[in-house]
Design an enzyme around this catalytic site. Sequence first.
Site, short mmCIF file in Angstrom:
data_model
loop_
_atom_site.label_atom_id
_atom_site.label_comp_id
_atom_site.label_asym_id
_atom_site.label_seq_id
_atom_site.Cartn_x
_atom_site.Cartn_y
_atom_site.Cartn_z
N ASP A 87 86.28 12.22 68.53
CA ASP A 87 87.07 10.89 68.61
C ASP A 87 87.16 10.20 67.31
O ASP A 87 86.15 9.61 66.82
CB ASP A 87 86.01 10.06 69.71
CG ASP A 87 86.65 8.54 69.87
OD1 ASP A 87 87.72 8.51 69.80
OD2 ASP A 87 85.85 7.80 70.78
N ASP A 287 94.50 8.38 68.03
CA ASP A 287 92.99 8.46 68.50
C ASP A 287 92.95 9.69 69.47
O ASP A 287 93.43 9.93 70.57
CB ASP A 287 93.02 7.23 69.69
CG ASP A 287 91.69 6.85 70.34
OD1 ASP A 287 90.62 7.99 69.94
OD2 ASP A 287 91.34 6.07 71.17
#
Length: 468
Positions: A87, A287
Amino acid sequence: MMNPKRETRKLFPGVYFFFFIYLLVLSARFQPSEATKDSSVRQVKLQNHRLGSSIVFPVSGNVYPLGYYYVLLNIGNPPKLFDLDIDTGSDLTWVQCDAPCNGCTKPLANQYKPNRNTLPCSHLLCSGLDLPQSRPCADPDDQCDYEIGYSDHASSVGALVTDEFPLRLENGSTMHPHLTFGCGYDQQNPGPHPPPPTAGILGLGRGKISISSQLSSLGVTKNVIVHCFNHNGKGFLSIGDELVPSSGVTWTSLARNSPSKNYMTGPAELLFNDKTTGVKGINLVFDSGSSYTYFNAEAYKAILDLIRKDVKGKALMDAKEDKSLPVCWKDKKPLKSVHDVKKYFKTITLRFGSQKSGQLFHVPPESYLIITENGNVCLGILNGTEIGLENYNIIGDIFFQGIMVIYDNEKQRIGWIPSDCNKLPNLDQDYGENLSEEAYPRGFGFLGGLFSGTDSSKNKNLVSDGEL
């Protein structure tokens, strides 16, 4: 069905009262030890051994049906292996933790066990969390608590701990830095979809608490992150700059004066089939914690209208009965691959910078479409405005497939280059074959057997969350 809200984690503005008593009861299990207090001494020693090398991990996962890419990472002494969702949209790394654990999906044997190694709340990494703390730091020796919440109402509550991360670097050396991460002892997932099967999150954001920032501050690696996700569910992740190609990379600057610590680029123009859509000046967040790509209402409508115009009158028909994603089409026979219908779709392009000399991020149809279990083709671009992202635009894993993405925190820029993510650039492949798997099993960051890991994508109904 994938959860379209799973990718965007937003921190809850406050803390829940019922956690307060719970934290007080658990605090006795988390008293900081002398080893924790002396961790700064070890860190100083590490800074005297700057290696400037890289750590490379094999990656498994997919956009659909699993919904995320993950790595295996060893933590502790003796080390224990944890599977963590990659992440770049969040800073804090956390793992499910036996303190004891409420709401954990991993069995007790696969949870992290704290051993009087919490970080005190007076530590700089605690004060720099940028997370709402569960209670004020009344005593400098109190444990550093955290609470993080997600847009689908899932959450993790825990305490920051410090432990060894045994690592094998690309240059052949081994390191055992003590890094700070979250020991999550209360996970909540009240949404309609089951929680992800991973043990936690590998936070690679721009904040000081992220693993890449910590390794950089200790002089182990440069603060450069490289990920390469393949359409076939494999790839690699690197922390350090050894894998960055010396040429051929397209670079764009990170946005300056951004209110967030996300990897946000400057304004871009949206093109379809090399023609302007009229949508300009959109800021984008890179992201990897997001399965899909989210555009604001204006950009989403522009792209959807153009795609539907192209598809109209051709063999594909709307498949409203398929709830995998909001927009799906079906053919006369169930589809097996995006390549079966690629001819009906055009390339989407993001142009950063000026019209004449801008940096182009090309997204072919196979990198914005998925084939569902029902044999339909669905659009992997969603309307972020509908789920509360307002004007945010998020580039997720679906756009990253077949591309090496480079997050260069040293020079405040992001780069990309089309790549075969089954191969490592700039490295001697024979070097990795000399590493001993007995001495350095998977999760230590090594090159040998890089793409031989297991893939849990057979569990087709699981989703994961990524933070905004």
